[in-house]
Scaffold this active site. Structure first.
Site, PDB file in Angstrom:
ATOM      1  CG  HIS A 142      33.433  36.468  42.045  1.00 31.65           C
ATOM      2  ND1 HIS A 142      32.334  36.406  42.870  1.00 31.65           N
ATOM      3  CD2 HIS A 142      34.264  37.368  42.584  1.00 31.65           C
ATOM      4  CE1 HIS A 142      32.514  37.254  43.869  1.00 31.65           C
ATOM      5  NE2 HIS A 142      33.681  37.856  43.716  1.00 31.65           N
ATOM      6  CE  LYS A 163      32.856  41.289  42.351  1.00 27.30           C
ATOM      7  NZ  LYS A 163      33.949  41.212  43.319  1.00 27.30           N
ATOM      8  CG  ASP A 181      28.632  37.175  44.681  1.00 28.57           C
ATOM      9  OD1 ASP A 181      29.590  37.954  44.789  1.00 28.57           O
ATOM     10  OD2 ASP A 181      28.579  36.070  45.234  1.00 28.57           O
ATOM     11  NE  ARG A 246      48.554  57.892  31.735  1.00 23.23           N
ATOM     12  CZ  ARG A 246      49.483  58.525  32.432  1.00 23.23           C
ATOM     13  NH1 ARG A 246      50.399  57.845  33.091  1.00 23.23           N
ATOM     14  NH2 ARG A 246      49.490  59.834  32.484  1.00 23.23           N
TER      15      ARG A 246
END
Lengths: 321, 87
Positions: A142, A163, A181, A246
């Site tokens: 997916h 998305k 998809d 980070r």
């Protein structure tokens, strides 16, 4: 275990491999279940140990001329013995003809003999490539696959996270959509290829609008058929408990069909321009491929400065003593 | 508001890895968190800020916390420094 019938194989590849069927059409029902090939020279000579009978058997000039050295009776018996193993099919190369007994036996025992006009070498290579593709491990995922600056970016995340909207934004900015998809993934050598799961075209669902045809709307330059997956970007709602990257010194990897793919966990929040960040992820990925890692570079410069300063400090202390 | 003075005791100084640990720990708290080195004051929840300090071995920092969980923040950050960031 994947299987294809000789008939499917023949129909798909008869033009590419210039194939024709020597035996009767009913012999095409056998299945091919191995991606490897075998040249049965040794079994024709009578050595049956480790006979790879599940593979397609390739008969080249060598095998054919070797068979011609046999007496009719001896050849008949030997071929019968070979065919008893239940071979998927034979392919004769260079358009050569097989001995009459062989054609007769193959018809009797329902084993197809195909003839190819290609040379043994060329057929061998092309056939191996084709079979590797057919038998390659695949899976569906997916997600949405977009080619961003030549990097296949696989967008994943929960339904409704955005998305398709991010992909649409990327297409608007000149990048190319592979599929939305459902992404079909296939192992290809040491890489993972992503492609659409059907061939309807490049459609996409945008919440509140419905289906759109990306190719019709943005043109052929906005789409492509397949792309190697370079990096996965998992879109996720912002969470205080999540440790986001980070610096980027320790890259996260994800396993797709046994291949390690870098993954970026990207927190999204309303108003955040995800497509620009995805472009940056793609560009950073390219820089890393070219040997430049910004995080490592920065960390190294910092470390050098720290070492220099620490040395200077110890120097001053010594002088004071 | 709590202020506390701390000396860097790990030989490599406050390089990228400990800086990341420090920032990740600090962001778990709600209090404001600043670090001062000489005349430079930076936000202790910003990685670029912490690395800009370039705090070497033996240098002295002041950690400043302000907010509801300031005591916990200072205690845990102090512990991180005392254990030399596991190095």
């Amino acid at each position: 275990m994947k299987k294809i019938t000789v008939k499917d194989f023949y129909q798909e590849k008869k033009e590419d491999f210039s194939l024709s069927v020597v035996t009767t059409p009913k012999t095409l029902k056998n299945t091919i279940s191995s991606q490897y090939l075998n040249r049965p020279g040794l079994v024709i000579s009578g050595f049956f140990d480790r006979f790879a009978y599940r593979r397609i058997q390739i008969l080249g000039e060598t095998e054919i001329s070797f068979m011609q050295t046999f007496d009719d009776g001896a050849l008949y018996d030997r071929l019968r013995e070979i065919l008893m193993y239940g071979i998927p099919c034979f392919i004769v190369t260079k358009g050569l003809s097989v001995p009459k007994q062989m054609e007769y036996l193959a018809d009797e025992m329902n084993i197809a003999i195909l003839s190819s006009r290609l040379t043994t070498d060329r057929l061998y290579l092309a056939l191996r490539k084709y079979l590797e593709k057919v038998f390659a491990p695949t899976k569906s995922m997916h997600g949405t696959l977009v080619d961003v600056y030549g990097v296949g970016v696989m967008l994943t995340g929960k339904s409704g996270i955005g998305k398709s909207e991010a992909a649409l934004d990327l297409v608007e900015r000149g990048h190319r959509l592979i599929t939305d998809d459902v992404v079909k993934l296939r192992l290809n050598d040491e890489t993972v290829l992503g492609m659409p799961s059907n061939d309807y075209g490049h459609f996409m669902e945008i919440r509140g609008v419905g289906l759109i045809d990306v190719e019709k709307m943005f043109g052929i330059q906005a789409v492509r058929k397949k792309k190697r997956v370079g990096v996965q970007v998992e879109l996720m709602p912002w969470s205080d408990n999540m440790d986001y990257e980070r610096i980027g010194l320790t890259g996260n990897l994800v396993d797709i069909l046994g291949i390690k793919i870098p993954i970026v966990y990207l927190p999204v929040s309303p108003g955040k321009n995800v497509s620009v960040i995805i472009e940056v992820i793609a560009l950073n990925h390219i820089l890393k491929i070219y040997g430049y890692d910004a995080a490592q570079e920065y960390a190294q410069r910092l470390q050098q400065e720290l070492a220099k300063k620490a040395q200077k400090r110890s120097h001053i202390i010594k002088q004071e003593i | 508001m709590i202020r506390k003075r701390i000396t860097i005791t790990n030989p490599l100084g406050l390089h990228a890895r400990p800086a990341t640990m420090l920032v990740k720990l600090a962001t778990k708290f709600r209090s404001e968190f600043h670090i001062r080195k000489d005349d430079m004051v930076i936000n202790g929840k910003s990685i670029m800020g912490v690395m800009t300090l370039a705090a070497e071995y033996g240098s002295e920092l002041e950690i400043i916390a302000d907010g509801v969980d300031e005591t916990f923040l200072i205690n845990e950050i102090t512990e991180l420094f005392q254990t030399n960031f596991g190095e």
